[in-house]
Design an enzyme around this catalytic site. Structure first.
Site, PDB file in Angstrom:
ATOM      1  N   ARG A   1       5.577  16.073   6.502  1.00 52.38           N
ATOM      2  CA  ARG A   1       4.309  15.397   6.632  1.00 52.38           C
ATOM      3  C   ARG A   1       3.443  16.244   7.578  1.00 52.38           C
ATOM      4  O   ARG A   1       3.844  17.396   8.049  1.00 52.38           O
ATOM      5  CB  ARG A   1       4.214  14.137   6.701  1.00 52.38           C
ATOM      6  CG  ARG A   1       5.230  13.466   5.536  1.00 52.38           C
ATOM      7  CD  ARG A   1       5.301  11.890   5.741  1.00 52.38           C
ATOM      8  NE  ARG A   1       3.999  11.286   5.788  1.00 52.38           N
ATOM      9  CZ  ARG A   1       3.740   9.987   6.031  1.00 52.38           C
ATOM     10  NH1 ARG A   1       4.698   9.133   6.453  1.00 52.38           N
ATOM     11  NH2 ARG A   1       2.521   9.325   5.995  1.00 52.38           N
TER      12      ARG A   1
ATOM     13  N   ASP B   1      11.477   5.438  26.960  1.00 51.15           N
ATOM     14  CA  ASP B   1      12.208   5.174  28.374  1.00 51.15           C
ATOM     15  C   ASP B   1      13.077   3.866  28.197  1.00 51.15           C
ATOM     16  O   ASP B   1      14.013   3.793  28.809  1.00 51.15           O
ATOM     17  CB  ASP B   1      10.826   4.757  29.540  1.00 51.15           C
ATOM     18  CG  ASP B   1      10.299   5.935  29.821  1.00 51.15           C
ATOM     19  OD1 ASP B   1      10.979   7.234  29.591  1.00 51.15           O
ATOM     20  OD2 ASP B   1       9.172   5.836  30.284  1.00 51.15           O
TER      21      ASP B   1
ATOM     22  N   ARG C   1       0.860  -1.207   0.012  1.00 50.44           N
ATOM     23  CA  ARG C   1      -0.059   0.039   0.033  1.00 50.44           C
ATOM     24  C   ARG C   1       0.889   1.172  -0.202  1.00 50.44           C
ATOM     25  O   ARG C   1       2.166   1.367   0.452  1.00 50.44           O
ATOM     26  CB  ARG C   1      -0.691   0.245   1.164  1.00 50.44           C
ATOM     27  CG  ARG C   1      -1.668  -1.110   1.613  1.00 50.44           C
ATOM     28  CD  ARG C   1      -3.189  -0.486   1.404  1.00 50.44           C
ATOM     29  NE  ARG C   1      -4.283  -1.489   1.968  1.00 50.44           N
ATOM     30  CZ  ARG C   1      -4.349  -2.948   1.558  1.00 50.44           C
ATOM     31  NH1 ARG C   1      -3.364  -3.539   1.161  1.00 50.44           N
ATOM     32  NH2 ARG C   1      -5.073  -3.781   2.153  1.00 50.44           N
TER      33      ARG C   1
ATOM     34  N   ILE D   1      11.493   5.900   6.694  1.00 56.12           N
ATOM     35  CA  ILE D   1      11.624   5.930   5.307  1.00 56.12           C
ATOM     36  C   ILE D   1      11.029   7.215   4.453  1.00 56.12           C
ATOM     37  O   ILE D   1      11.761   7.808   3.755  1.00 56.12           O
ATOM     38  CB  ILE D   1      10.452   4.751   4.945  1.00 56.12           C
ATOM     39  CG1 ILE D   1      11.065   3.347   5.249  1.00 56.12           C
ATOM     40  CG2 ILE D   1      10.436   4.720   3.330  1.00 56.12           C
ATOM     41  CD1 ILE D   1       9.935   2.293   5.199  1.00 56.12           C
ATOM     42  N   SER D   2       9.897   7.669   5.003  1.00 53.00           N
ATOM     43  CA  SER D   2       9.617   9.141   4.670  1.00 53.00           C
ATOM     44  C   SER D   2      10.396  10.153   5.497  1.00 53.00           C
ATOM     45  O   SER D   2      11.035   9.866   6.407  1.00 53.00           O
ATOM     46  CB  SER D   2       8.155   9.320   4.704  1.00 53.00           C
ATOM     47  OG  SER D   2       7.500   9.324   6.108  1.00 53.00           O
TER      48      SER D   2
ATOM     49  N   ALA E   1       4.485   4.808  13.760  1.00 50.24           N
ATOM     50  CA  ALA E   1       3.297   5.626  14.322  1.00 50.24           C
ATOM     51  C   ALA E   1       4.009   5.665  15.852  1.00 50.24           C
ATOM     52  O   ALA E   1       3.640   6.919  16.436  1.00 50.24           O
ATOM     53  CB  ALA E   1       2.131   5.448  14.014  1.00 50.24           C
TER      54      ALA E   1
ATOM     55  N   HIS F   1       5.733   8.868  17.451  1.00 50.59           N
ATOM     56  CA  HIS F   1       5.127  10.270  17.572  1.00 50.59           C
ATOM     57  C   HIS F   1       4.320  10.084  19.230  1.00 50.59           C
ATOM     58  O   HIS F   1       3.823  10.881  19.431  1.00 50.59           O
ATOM     59  CB  HIS F   1       4.151  10.521  16.561  1.00 50.59           C
ATOM     60  CG  HIS F   1       4.970  10.358  15.184  1.00 50.59           C
ATOM     61  ND1 HIS F   1       6.184  10.929  14.910  1.00 50.59           N
ATOM     62  CD2 HIS F   1       4.598   9.676  14.242  1.00 50.59           C
ATOM     63  CE1 HIS F   1       6.643  10.529  13.680  1.00 50.59           C
ATOM     64  NE2 HIS F   1       5.565   9.613  13.217  1.00 50.59           N
TER      65      HIS F   1
ATOM     66  N   ARG G   1       3.398  14.356  12.951  1.00 43.92           N
ATOM     67  CA  ARG G   1       4.275  13.345  12.827  1.00 43.92           C
ATOM     68  C   ARG G   1       5.519  14.344  13.012  1.00 43.92           C
ATOM     69  O   ARG G   1       6.768  13.655  13.091  1.00 43.92           O
ATOM     70  CB  ARG G   1       4.500  12.974  11.328  1.00 43.92           C
ATOM     71  CG  ARG G   1       3.155  11.998  10.942  1.00 43.92           C
ATOM     72  CD  ARG G   1       3.534  11.425   9.692  1.00 43.92           C
ATOM     73  NE  ARG G   1       2.406  11.047   9.259  1.00 43.92           N
ATOM     74  CZ  ARG G   1       1.859   9.830   8.990  1.00 43.92           C
ATOM     75  NH1 ARG G   1       2.492   8.890   9.947  1.00 43.92           N
ATOM     76  NH2 ARG G   1       0.671   9.552   8.703  1.00 43.92           N
TER      77      ARG G   1
HETATM   78  O1  CA2 Z   1       8.675   7.195   7.123  1.00 43.95           O
HETATM   79  C1  CA2 Z   1       8.443   6.111   8.172  1.00 43.95           C
HETATM   80  O2  CA2 Z   1       9.330   5.125   8.028  1.00 43.95           O
HETATM   81  C2  CA2 Z   1       7.526   6.260   9.231  1.00 43.95           C
HETATM   82  O3  CA2 Z   1       8.057   5.674  10.471  1.00 43.95           O
HETATM   83  C3  CA2 Z   1       6.120   5.350   8.919  1.00 43.95           C
HETATM   84  C4  CA2 Z   1       5.110   5.281   9.669  1.00 43.95           C
HETATM   85  C5  CA2 Z   1       4.719   6.650   9.999  1.00 43.95           C
HETATM   86  O4  CA2 Z   1       3.416   6.302  10.918  1.00 43.95           O
HETATM   87  C6  CA2 Z   1       5.819   7.492  10.508  1.00 43.95           C
HETATM   88  O5  CA2 Z   1       5.208   8.767  10.677  1.00 43.95           O
HETATM   89  C7  CA2 Z   1       6.751   7.449   9.428  1.00 43.95           C
HETATM   90  C8  CA2 Z   1       3.813   4.422   9.153  1.00 43.95           C
HETATM   91  C9  CA2 Z   1       4.259   3.002   8.648  1.00 43.95           C
HETATM   92  C10 CA2 Z   1       3.124   2.615   8.027  1.00 43.95           C
HETATM   93  O6  CA2 Z   1       3.722   1.697   6.702  1.00 43.95           O
HETATM   94  C11 CA2 Z   1       2.947   1.596   5.749  1.00 43.95           C
HETATM   95  C12 CA2 Z   1       3.347   0.732   4.831  1.00 43.95           C
HETATM   96  C13 CA2 Z   1       2.432   0.612   3.580  1.00 43.95           C
HETATM   97  C14 CA2 Z   1       1.293   0.783   3.754  1.00 43.95           C
HETATM   98  C15 CA2 Z   1       0.760   1.452   4.944  1.00 43.95           C
HETATM   99  C16 CA2 Z   1       1.344   1.786   5.697  1.00 43.95           C
END
Ligand code: CA2
Length: 144
Positions: A106, A86, A17, A100-101, A76, A79, A110
């Site tokens: 964003r 801890d 996704r 990754i992002s 998530a 955050h 976040r």
């Molecule tokens: O950018 C990142 O690696 C995050 O840790 C990814 C988290 C997000 O909540 C952080 O703010 C940034 C979300 C991971 C969800 O990964 C998905 C991958 C594919 C489809 C849906 C969700």
């Protein structure tokens, strides 16, 4: 050197996704790349993912005194989780926070990370390549 890579909630969905944000590679492929880099450098990696906050806390605690470095993408929980913060504070090895992002580019929810203040290094926004880059860096540090 023993390195634990810990991935938080929903990262098991990578490659299935939201490829525009997270790319099209799966966590299994990323794990394989990390294992390859570490093995070539003579190091060991444990690569894990959980959707459960307490499980991540347990993995960090188990690393105390046993593991040289933790690479953590807490998803998530980054955050929200004082509990993971801890546990990381109690951990005595090297910590690299990875995303990754770029969460700073964003939504505002976040922008805060409970992980960053515990980390020696933070890598964000390089896509899934961040995992391999961090692994290579940790392996090269240990060779010096
Ligand atoms: O950018 C990142 O690696 C995050 O840790 C990814 C988290 C997000 O909540 C952080 O703010 C940034 C979300 C991971 C969800 O990964 C998905 C991958 C594919 C489809 C849906 C969700």
């Amino acid at each position: 050197m023993l390195i634990h890579v810990i991935n938080g909630p929903n990262l098991n969905l990578l490659g299935q996704r939201e490829p525009d944000i997270y790319g099209s590679e799966t966590l299994v492929t990323i794990e394989r790349q990390c294992q390859e880099i570490a093995t070539q450098a003579g190091h060991e990696v444990t690569f894990r993912q959980s959707n459960h906050e307490g499980q991540i806390v347990d993995w960090v605690q188990e690393s105390i005194g046993r593991v040289d470095a933790i690479v953590i993408n807490a998803g998530a929980y980054t955050h929200t989780s004082v509990a993971i913060h801890d546990a990381l504070r109690a951990y005595d090895g090297r910590i690299v926070e990875l995303h990754i992002s770029n969460p700073h580019a964003r939504e505002s929810f976040r922008h805060n990370s409970y992980v960053s203040s515990t980390a020696h290094a933070v890598v964000v926004g390089l896509g899934v390549s961040g995992y391999a880059l961090v692994m290579a860096q940790l392996c090269s540090e240990s060779a010096n």
